[in-house]
Design an enzyme around this catalytic site. Structure first.
Site, PDB file in Angstrom:
ATOM      1  N   ASP A  71      48.242  45.343  34.306  1.00 29.72           N
ATOM      2  CA  ASP A  71      47.867  44.129  35.023  1.00 29.72           C
ATOM      3  C   ASP A  71      47.971  44.403  36.509  1.00 29.72           C
ATOM      4  O   ASP A  71      48.937  45.021  36.957  1.00 29.72           O
ATOM      5  CB  ASP A  71      48.764  42.946  34.636  1.00 29.72           C
ATOM      6  CG  ASP A  71      48.070  41.599  34.849  1.00 29.72           C
ATOM      7  OD1 ASP A  71      47.633  41.346  35.995  1.00 29.72           O
ATOM      8  OD2 ASP A  71      47.958  40.824  33.891  1.00 29.72           O
ATOM      9  N   ASP A 139      41.022  38.532  30.788  1.00 28.79           N
ATOM     10  CA  ASP A 139      40.397  37.226  30.965  1.00 28.79           C
ATOM     11  C   ASP A 139      39.027  37.306  31.627  1.00 28.79           C
ATOM     12  O   ASP A 139      38.543  36.325  32.175  1.00 28.79           O
ATOM     13  CB  ASP A 139      41.307  36.302  31.787  1.00 28.79           C
ATOM     14  CG  ASP A 139      41.576  36.864  33.188  1.00 28.79           C
ATOM     15  OD1 ASP A 139      41.083  37.962  33.501  1.00 28.79           O
ATOM     16  OD2 ASP A 139      42.277  36.196  33.959  1.00 28.79           O
ATOM     17  N   ASN A 140      38.387  38.490  31.562  1.00 32.37           N
ATOM     18  CA  ASN A 140      37.059  38.600  32.159  1.00 32.37           C
ATOM     19  C   ASN A 140      36.203  39.550  31.336  1.00 32.37           C
ATOM     20  O   ASN A 140      36.705  40.467  30.681  1.00 32.37           O
ATOM     21  CB  ASN A 140      37.142  39.057  33.615  1.00 32.37           C
ATOM     22  CG  ASN A 140      37.689  40.457  33.749  1.00 32.37           C
ATOM     23  OD1 ASN A 140      36.942  41.427  33.679  1.00 32.37           O
ATOM     24  ND2 ASN A 140      39.000  40.590  33.927  1.00 32.37           N
ATOM     25  N   CYS A 201      39.178  30.330  32.992  1.00 29.06           N
ATOM     26  CA  CYS A 201      40.290  29.392  32.790  1.00 29.06           C
ATOM     27  C   CYS A 201      40.525  28.554  34.037  1.00 29.06           C
ATOM     28  O   CYS A 201      40.897  27.385  33.951  1.00 29.06           O
ATOM     29  CB  CYS A 201      41.560  30.151  32.429  1.00 29.06           C
ATOM     30  SG  CYS A 201      41.568  30.836  30.762  1.00 29.06           S
ATOM     31  N   CYS A 332      33.804  19.659  42.804  1.00 25.59           N
ATOM     32  CA  CYS A 332      33.799  20.942  42.104  1.00 25.59           C
ATOM     33  C   CYS A 332      32.565  20.986  41.217  1.00 25.59           C
ATOM     34  O   CYS A 332      31.641  20.188  41.393  1.00 25.59           O
ATOM     35  CB  CYS A 332      35.087  21.155  41.313  1.00 25.59           C
ATOM     36  SG  CYS A 332      35.252  20.092  39.860  1.00 25.59           S
TER      37      CYS A 332
END
Length: 366
Positions: A71, A139-140, A201, A332
């Site tokens: 990470d 997460d991608n 997320c 947004c």
């Protein structure tokens, strides 16, 4: 079909290990031999986030001998509701360091290797070389396909998971499976979706407990492969719908074109987009227009006269330039991030805060 153990049993179990894993040793499918396989196993976990966190804890608790964690991020406050290896005091630390501390506190006999690197074509091959099995909790899409392709190239099994909102997916991909039933990520999703078509997320949100559900399944699949017990999720995608309390599975085969309407395994439908042009919003000039999307989103399209302050920065208290003597309209993509931002502003004493209902999507031409 049960696979042979991915990792042959090695070494012995001392008195501490026999006591620590006694309830696991009582399971005939695992026993002493399976526990020795776990102790000899080397597992690489991609991501110390929502999925990686429970994976790391359950692998350590089960007695996996060597755990690597990759990470490149640092811990942020917004991580803590789902990334359970990190604590409030860890904010600002590299995630690999706080994750390693959590694993060591749970089971000091486990060896943890930290890789505070950004995965790319130059680093992924060397990292995989030192491990028997890879678990992808990234997460991608770029990382998911990079890791999948690297595992295919070297013949390693990949336990894969994805989570967003209230939905999750888990599968085992192993192109070189010894029984000839090999499949890989590209047999399900041949190519990554178009950039921006699936929210992150940070855009769509995720519930923390679902990360625990899916992460536990990922850890169990790794344990099954290492010890050669049960039927792994090879050739199947497990689909979890947390709101409905429903777990389904979709069968896949090598060369499948991907799920169609009869096999809906996409986590969420694509988010509608507005053409990348400036849109005009008919509001009084006295209102401060605050766009809380990411910088890339803001650069692609914006409301004329709006100011960009990404939601993570706002939540961290970076409010320079946000006036407290004017009404604020928060903008947004869909309105979700704007609602969170508005609540944070109100909690900090801002009196007149509004949200653009439906976000920029509401301004898209019919």
């Amino acid at each position: 079909m049960t696979m042979p153990p991915l990792v042959p049993p090695a070494g012995g179990l001392d008195a501490d290990a026999l006591a620590r894993y006694s309830r696991q040793l009582l399971l005939g499918e695992i026993g002493v031999s399976g526990q020795r396989s776990l102790a000899a196993a080397r597992v690489l976990v991609i991501g110390a986030g929502g999925l990686g966190a429970p994976v790391l804890l359950y692998l350590a608790a089960a007695g996996v001998g060597t755990i690597g964690v990759v990470d490149f991020d640092v811990v942020e406050k917004s991580n803590l509701h789902r990334q359970v290896v990190h604590r409030d005091a860890d904010i600002g630390r590299p995630k690999v360091d706080s994750a390693a501390d959590a694993v060591a506190a749970l089971n000091p006999s486990v060896t943890v290797r930290t890789h505070h690197v950004r995965l790319d074509q130059d680093t992924v091959g060397d990292l995989l070389a030192g491990y028997d099995l890879v678990i992808d909790g990234s997460d991608n899409f770029a990382t998911r396909y990079l890791v999948n392709d690297a595992c295919v190239a070297v013949g390693k099994p990949l336990v894969w998971g994805s989570v967003l909102g209230f939905a999750a997916q888990v599968a085992v991909f192993w192109d070189a499976a010894p029984d000839g039933s090999g499949v890989q990520l590209r047999d399900v999703f041949p190519e990554p979706p178009p950039e921006g078509s699936v929210p992150s997320c940070a855009e769509a949100g995720v519930v923390g407990a679902l990360c625990g559900q899916a992460g536990s399944v990922l850890a169990m699949e790794a344990i099954k492969l290492i010890t050669g017990i049960g039927r792994p999720l090879l050739g199947r995608v497990l689909v979890i719908d947390a709101l409905a309390g429903r777990w389904d599975q979709v069968e896949i085969r090598r060369g499948d074109p991907g799920p169609g309407s009869s096999a809906p395994v996409a986590v969420t439908p694509p988010v509608p987009t507005v053409s990348p042009i400036e849109v005009d919003l008919p509001v009084a000039g006295s209102i401060f227009l605050l766009d809380v999307r990411g910088p890339d989103e803001f650069a692609a399209e914006r409301v004329t006269g709006s100011v960009n302050l990404p939601l993570p920065d706002l939540l961290a208290g970076d409010l320079d330039g946000v006036p407290d003597d004017r009404p604020i309209l928060v903008i947004c993509r869909s309105g979700r991030r704007a609602e969170v931002a508005a609540a944070s502003l109100e909690a900090r004493g801002y009196r007149d805060v509004r949200v653009l209902a439906g976000g920029l999507d509401s301004l898209a031409p019919a």
